[in-house]
Design a protein around this motif. Structure first.
Motif, PDB file in Angstrom:
ATOM      1  N   UNK A   1       0.775  -1.227   0.030  1.00 15.58           N
ATOM      2  CA  UNK A   1      -0.006   0.009  -0.155  1.00 15.58           C
ATOM      3  C   UNK A   1       0.918   1.391  -0.013  1.00 15.58           C
ATOM      4  N   UNK A   2       2.071   1.115   0.400  1.00 17.32           N
ATOM      5  CA  UNK A   2       3.094   2.393   0.370  1.00 17.32           C
ATOM      6  C   UNK A   2       3.364   2.353  -1.114  1.00 17.32           C
ATOM      7  N   UNK A   3       3.638   1.479  -1.734  1.00 18.91           N
ATOM      8  CA  UNK A   3       3.939   1.563  -3.370  1.00 18.91           C
ATOM      9  C   UNK A   3       2.921   2.023  -4.172  1.00 18.91           C
ATOM     10  N   UNK A   4       1.646   1.934  -3.509  1.00 18.98           N
ATOM     11  CA  UNK A   4       0.302   2.282  -4.191  1.00 18.98           C
ATOM     12  C   UNK A   4       0.470   3.846  -3.853  1.00 18.98           C
ATOM     13  N   UNK A   5       0.422   4.402  -2.833  1.00 19.71           N
ATOM     14  CA  UNK A   5       0.596   5.775  -2.521  1.00 19.71           C
ATOM     15  C   UNK A   5       1.607   6.263  -3.288  1.00 19.71           C
ATOM     16  N   UNK A   6       2.809   5.601  -3.533  1.00 19.99           N
ATOM     17  CA  UNK A   6       3.669   6.419  -4.396  1.00 19.99           C
ATOM     18  C   UNK A   6       3.380   6.814  -5.587  1.00 19.99           C
ATOM     19  N   UNK A   7       2.332   6.020  -6.205  1.00 15.48           N
ATOM     20  CA  UNK A   7       1.943   6.248  -7.631  1.00 15.48           C
ATOM     21  C   UNK A   7       1.289   7.557  -7.766  1.00 15.48           C
ATOM     22  N   UNK A   8       0.628   8.244  -6.437  1.00 18.46           N
ATOM     23  CA  UNK A   8      -0.077   9.441  -6.512  1.00 18.46           C
ATOM     24  C   UNK A   8       0.662  10.663  -6.711  1.00 18.46           C
TER      25      UNK A   8
ATOM     26  N   UNK B   1      -6.628  11.268 -10.982  1.00 19.02           N
ATOM     27  CA  UNK B   1      -7.861  11.761 -10.290  1.00 19.02           C
ATOM     28  C   UNK B   1      -8.520  10.430  -9.748  1.00 19.02           C
ATOM     29  N   UNK B   2      -8.331   9.203 -10.520  1.00 20.52           N
ATOM     30  CA  UNK B   2      -8.946   8.023  -9.874  1.00 20.52           C
ATOM     31  C   UNK B   2      -8.278   7.395  -8.672  1.00 20.52           C
ATOM     32  N   UNK B   3      -6.992   7.684  -8.711  1.00 21.38           N
ATOM     33  CA  UNK B   3      -6.279   7.245  -7.358  1.00 21.38           C
ATOM     34  C   UNK B   3      -6.821   8.213  -6.182  1.00 21.38           C
ATOM     35  N   UNK B   4      -6.751   9.320  -6.598  1.00 19.59           N
ATOM     36  CA  UNK B   4      -6.897  10.512  -5.489  1.00 19.59           C
ATOM     37  C   UNK B   4      -8.376  10.537  -5.067  1.00 19.59           C
ATOM     38  N   UNK B   5      -9.167  10.158  -5.750  1.00 22.10           N
ATOM     39  CA  UNK B   5     -10.685  10.047  -5.577  1.00 22.10           C
ATOM     40  C   UNK B   5     -10.693   8.783  -4.532  1.00 22.10           C
ATOM     41  N   UNK B   6     -10.127   7.632  -5.035  1.00 22.76           N
ATOM     42  CA  UNK B   6     -10.237   6.257  -4.036  1.00 22.76           C
ATOM     43  C   UNK B   6      -9.578   6.757  -2.840  1.00 22.76           C
TER      44      UNK B   6
END
Length: 626
Positions: free
Chosen positions: A228-235, A310-315
């Motif tokens: 989940x840290x690596x997912x957050x790094x994509x934002x 925007x999709x990642x941010x909204x999620x």
């Protein structure tokens, strides 16, 4: 290698700190991992590079996440909840995916494949967040709580075929049909293995690890966190700020759509409008498995990069909002659904009608085995009790047997009032959930600060918090279990029974305020002709103008009346250990222990003055046997 090791060590240290902070503010650690990835990622502070090694570690977390799905499922459970899981849950996921395929390509720069992926993403809700919040609110066993769990079960089940389909969607159109066919066959095979063949060996392995307190559990949690840290790094925060209006619109749209869809489906399945809206609000956000789907290799080729941010941010924002939406869902339902007030009023009316004939009774919060045993003992002593519980099956069986038990949450003020807490002599919390017990104590502190409350807990961990919240006594199962173990061991070793009883009684007397007076003196005598006068707890609220205000317990000399000051609760915040130099203040709750006549004399001395009771005190001392 050195750079990779340093990156991992830095990430672990930062993750531990974030988990501590998020637990302190009562938010799920999963959100902390996502926020951490956003902050330290290459698109923000740049403290953590976006390298293939970090993604490889995160992929191990996905593997363990999928193992956890298999462990959570069981065929008997799915069969028992089949109407909710394969009815309400399947319709929610199916309709959301269908809307994604048919409507999203008309509004966004994607084709039907991107619509299928986004539909699957929007269909997911966070099992970790919802289950924790429902458990804290004691709503897992409620009607809407069980339906929420059923929907979450199907959502988690649907992740498996979606994970297999997403990479297949990235293939060219010519081979897409064949690829999708193979993907569906693999999905069916994987589900069969997970549900039928994989549970027993994997569950046994995880249970073995848990019993050994092995570090593998820590590694599992760390790997999940790293993902989940690596997912957050994509934002990319700059892209989010540039498109902040679209992000807010997407956030409002997805949560409103999910809430409305699930609420409508819940109504079709026989729920009231209020219950349906609760279910919809609790599941309106996007869950952790949505990030897993978007992290698949084929996802970046299906959804354009300018849309992904925007999709990642909204999620992420929907997950951050989820705990607050769930916390205030009850208030939202009451304000928006007029009939919900009537339904609640009817429930409270039924509780009030059933408790109307009770006076001087004991309110029992929780009617499991502990509550039922307590109820039987109270019956044997001809003491009335009125029980509250949240398990409808248990309530139905107990009520059919003639027990005074109703459906109600003791953590709600209006339920306690309807159960007659203002007329009760005592309240007993028989479940061992400390957070739920603290909610009940908070309400009691506001309604009846003078009411004696006995609380059950598993061990000594929460005793101080419970006592500070207003518990008169806290009974720890570990304490009582250890006393029974010691008793049996000593007797088997030949220690005389009376000596064993004396030691047990002395230990309990030092632990429990209520029992200190009972066990003063020697061991109980066999064949006692007469029992000692019945003693009980009684709490006295010190009102404004009481003559005892400003005086010490030594000056009041309540002991000469035969009453013991067991505890003093001040402002409902802490329990003072009474001493001779303790000064009584306005608003104190003085907990007395002793026979009825001496308690009455002590209460009058506290509230009316000791001179008025000098004659009665002397009379009581003359009548009291030596």
């Amino acid at each position: 290698m050195t750079d990779s090791l340093q990156s991992v060590l830095f990430l672990l240290a930062a993750a531990v700190l974030v988990v501590v902070v998020f637990r302190a503010i009562k938010l799920p650690p999963l959100l902390g991992y996502l926020v951490l990835g956003v902050v330290i990622g290459p698109r923000a502070l740049g403290l953590m590079p976006d390298t293939p090694q970090s993604h490889a570690l995160g992929e191990f977390g996905v593997v363990f996440l999928m193992f956890s799905i298999g462990l959570e499922f069981s065929l008997p459970k799915l069969v028992a909840m089949r109407r909710i899981v394969f009815g309400l849950g399947a319709l929610q996921v199916g309709i959301t995916v269908a809307v994604g395929v048919l409507l999203l390509p008309l509004a966004l720069p994607i084709d039907w494949r991107g619509g299928l992926l986004l539909g699957g993403v929007l269909a997911m809700s966070s099992t970790a967040i919802v289950v924790k919040m429902l458990a804290d609110r004691i709503e897992l066993d409620t009607a809407h709580g069980r339906q929420i769990i059923g929907v979450l079960l199907f959502q988690d089940l649907a992740v498996v075929p979606l994970l297999i389909l997403v990479p297949a969607l990235a293939h060219h159109a010519g081979s897409l049909v064949v690829t999708l066919g193979f993907a569906m066959a693999k999905a069916a095979l994987v589900l069969s293995v997970l549900l039928v063949f994989g549970q027993r060996p994997m569950r046994a392995w995880f249970n073995l690890v848990a019993k050994r307190y092995s570090s593998e559990l820590f590694i599992l949690n760390v790997l999940l966190g790293l993902f989940f840290v690596t997912v957050g790094m994509q934002l990319d925060l700059r892209a989010v700020v540039a498109n902040f209006g679209w992000v807010l619109l997407a956030l409002a749209g997805l949560m409103a759509f999910k809430a409305a869809l699930i609420a409508g489906l819940a109504r079709i399945f026989g729920n009231s409008l209020g219950a349906g809206l609760r279910i919809g609000l609790d599941l309106a956000h996007v869950g952790e498995f949505a990030f897993v789907l978007l992290a698949q290799p084929g996802a970046t080729g299906i959804i354009p990069a300018q849309l992904m941010q925007p999709v990642l941010a909204a999620m992420l924002l929907s997950m951050l909002a989820a705990p607050f939406v769930i916390e205030y869902s009850e208030r939202i339902v009451r304000r928006t659904v007029g009939a919900e007030w009537l339904n609640r009023a009817m429930e409270l009316h039924q509780i009030a009608v059933k408790s109307m004939g009770f006076d001087g009774h004991v309110v029992i919060c929780g009617y499991g085995r502990c509550g039922q045993n307590l109820g039987r003992m109270l019956d044997e002593e001809s003491i009335q009790y009125f029980a509250l519980d949240l398990d409808m099956a248990r309530i139905h069986d107990a009520a059919a047997a003639g027990d005074a038990v109703v459906y109600g949450d003791g953590g709600r003020r209006e339920v306690l009032i309807a159960a007659g807490v203002m007329r009760a002599r005592a309240l007993v919390i028989t479940f061992h959930d400390a957070q739920a017990a603290l909610r009940v104590l908070e309400q009691i502190r506001a309604l009846r600060p003078d009411l004696p409350v006995v609380v059950r807990t598993l061990d000594d961990t929460h005793i101080e918090r419970l006592e500070a919240a207003g518990a008169s006594e806290v009974v720890a199962e570990v304490m009582e279990g250890s006393l029974m173990l010691a008793s049996h061991a000593l007797m088997l070793l030949g220690v005389p029974v009376r000596r064993v009883l004396r030691r047990v009684q002395a230990t309990r007397a030092s632990r429990y305020h209520v029992l200190r007076d009972v066990f003063q003196g020697n061991v109980l005598h066999d064949g006692e002709a007469q029992e000692r006068p019945s003693a009980r707890l009684h709490a006295v609220y010190i009102v404004q103008g009481a003559p005892c205000i400003g005086r010490t317990l030594g000056e009041l000399a309540l002991g000469e009346l035969g009453a013991e000051v067991s505890a003093i609760r001040r402002h409902g915040l802490k329990s003072l250990s009474p001493a001779a130099d303790t000064v009584i203040e306005q608003g104190d709750v003085v907990v007395l222990f002793g026979p009825d006549d001496t308690i009455g004399a002590a209460e009058i001395r506290l509230l009316q003055g000791w001179r008025a009771r000098t004659g009665l005190a002397k009379a009581l001392n003359r009548e009291r046997p030596a």
